[in-house]
Design a protein around this motif. Structure first.
Motif, PDB file in Angstrom:
ATOM      1  N   ILE A 133       1.085   4.098  -3.059  1.00 35.00           N
ATOM      2  CA  ILE A 133       0.844   6.059  -2.098  1.00 35.00           C
ATOM      3  C   ILE A 133       1.865   6.889  -3.245  1.00 35.00           C
ATOM      4  O   ILE A 133       1.458   8.175  -3.498  1.00 35.00           O
ATOM      5  CB  ILE A 133       0.729   6.108  -1.223  1.00 35.00           C
ATOM      6  CG1 ILE A 133      -0.881   5.148  -0.630  1.00 35.00           C
ATOM      7  CG2 ILE A 133       0.440   7.823  -0.161  1.00 35.00           C
ATOM      8  CD1 ILE A 133      -0.792   5.559   1.477  1.00 35.00           C
TER       9      ILE A 133
ATOM     10  N   ALA B 131      -1.446   9.762  -2.215  1.00 39.05           N
ATOM     11  CA  ALA B 131      -2.724   9.347  -1.378  1.00 39.05           C
ATOM     12  C   ALA B 131      -4.044   9.108  -1.888  1.00 39.05           C
ATOM     13  O   ALA B 131      -5.053   8.633  -1.632  1.00 39.05           O
ATOM     14  CB  ALA B 131      -2.339  10.011   0.526  1.00 39.05           C
TER      15      ALA B 131
ATOM     16  N   THR C 151       0.951  -1.318  -0.037  1.00 38.53           N
ATOM     17  CA  THR C 151       0.000   0.158   0.018  1.00 38.53           C
ATOM     18  C   THR C 151       1.017   0.855   0.245  1.00 38.53           C
ATOM     19  O   THR C 151       0.226   2.170  -0.962  1.00 38.53           O
ATOM     20  CB  THR C 151      -0.779  -0.152   1.251  1.00 38.53           C
ATOM     21  OG1 THR C 151      -1.567  -1.731   1.250  1.00 38.53           O
ATOM     22  CG2 THR C 151      -1.892   0.892   1.051  1.00 38.53           C
TER      23      THR C 151
ATOM     24  N   GLY D 255      -4.395   5.120   3.533  1.00 33.14           N
ATOM     25  CA  GLY D 255      -4.668   6.421   1.953  1.00 33.14           C
ATOM     26  C   GLY D 255      -5.114   7.207   3.094  1.00 33.14           C
ATOM     27  O   GLY D 255      -4.259   8.503   3.252  1.00 33.14           O
TER      28      GLY D 255
ATOM     29  N   ALA E 242      -2.110   8.928   5.335  1.00 32.19           N
ATOM     30  CA  ALA E 242      -0.927   9.530   4.648  1.00 32.19           C
ATOM     31  C   ALA E 242      -1.349  10.741   4.338  1.00 32.19           C
ATOM     32  O   ALA E 242      -0.804  11.649   4.415  1.00 32.19           O
ATOM     33  CB  ALA E 242      -0.650   8.751   3.928  1.00 32.19           C
ATOM     34  N   MET E 243      -2.288  11.223   4.291  1.00 31.67           N
ATOM     35  CA  MET E 243      -2.939  12.420   3.924  1.00 31.67           C
ATOM     36  C   MET E 243      -2.920  13.267   5.210  1.00 31.67           C
ATOM     37  O   MET E 243      -2.721  14.840   4.768  1.00 31.67           O
ATOM     38  CB  MET E 243      -4.659  12.442   3.293  1.00 31.67           C
ATOM     39  CG  MET E 243      -4.529  11.675   1.893  1.00 31.67           C
ATOM     40  SD  MET E 243      -5.667  11.565   1.079  1.00 31.67           S
ATOM     41  CE  MET E 243      -7.219  13.173   1.609  1.00 31.67           C
TER      42      MET E 243
END
Length: 199
Positions: free
Chosen positions: A75, A80, A71, A124, A127-128
């Motif tokens: 990304i 992301a 994953t 995701g 990560a944002m």
């Protein structure tokens, strides 16, 4: 770190990037938990054996965590936002599979797709969140984000049984679509605004 560089939490969480990241994280985690929690009881209500539901949950958990090996690479390659969008789409696909029938295979397929969708959506979105804060602000921002996600998840857990017994397995899955569409719309608006700012 210089404490003077730390912004108030209310300033950080008002940023569009944080609002969208938190929304996507909440939707991914809450819907996964809602459907996963209801599935074993729904399988029992449909006459399936406990061993079938146990195996379904085992494969669901594998599907949740196995994609973590790649994953992060997805990304880095696609961003992301796109990975989150793919995760949300998979959650919607899982609900669609669940609505297509009540066989053991259907439950298994839905839960596996749901697990992968959660992985992409949640990782995701996490990560944002990193884009919304500075290193010295990490602890308070991550704590607040976790509070939002796990608070909503707990609500989903408590309401899943009532939703299932009162309205049925189909309704549990229908409930997934509006939040997914909301989160996808937020991602689309964010992408459009970023494109305009770069133009």
């Amino acid at each position: 770190y210089d404490i003077a560089t730390r912004r108030p939490l209310r300033e950080i969480v008002r940023q569009p990037v944080f609002v969208i990241a938190a929304l996507c994280g909440v939707v991914s985690y809450a819907l996964m938990n809602l459907i996963m929690t209801s599935a074993p009881l729904a399988m029992k209500m449909c006459g399936h054996q406990p061993g079938d539901s146990n195996l379904a949950i085992q494969w669901h958990v594998i599907a949740m965590y196995l994609p973590s090996f790649f994953t992060g690479s997805l990304i880095q390659r696609f961003g992301a936002g796109r990975v989150v969008a793919a995760g949300l789409a998979l959650i919607a696909l899982a609900a669609t599979i669940d609505l297509s029938g009540v066989s053991v295979a259907t439950f298994w397929a839905g839960l596996i797709v749901l697990g992968v969708g959660w992985n992409f959506g949640f990782i995701g979105a996490s990560a944002m969140v990193l884009q919304a804060h500075r290193p010295e602000e990490r602890n308070k921002v991550q704590s607040f984000n976790d509070f939002l996600i796990f608070g909503t998840m707990a609500f989903g857990s408590f309401s899943s049984g009532q939703l299932l017994t009162s309205y049925g397995w189909d309704m549990v899955n229908y409930v997934a679509f509006p939040p997914v569409l909301l989160a996808l719309a937020a991602l689309l608006v964010d992408r459009t605004m970023r494109a305009r700012n770069l133009a």
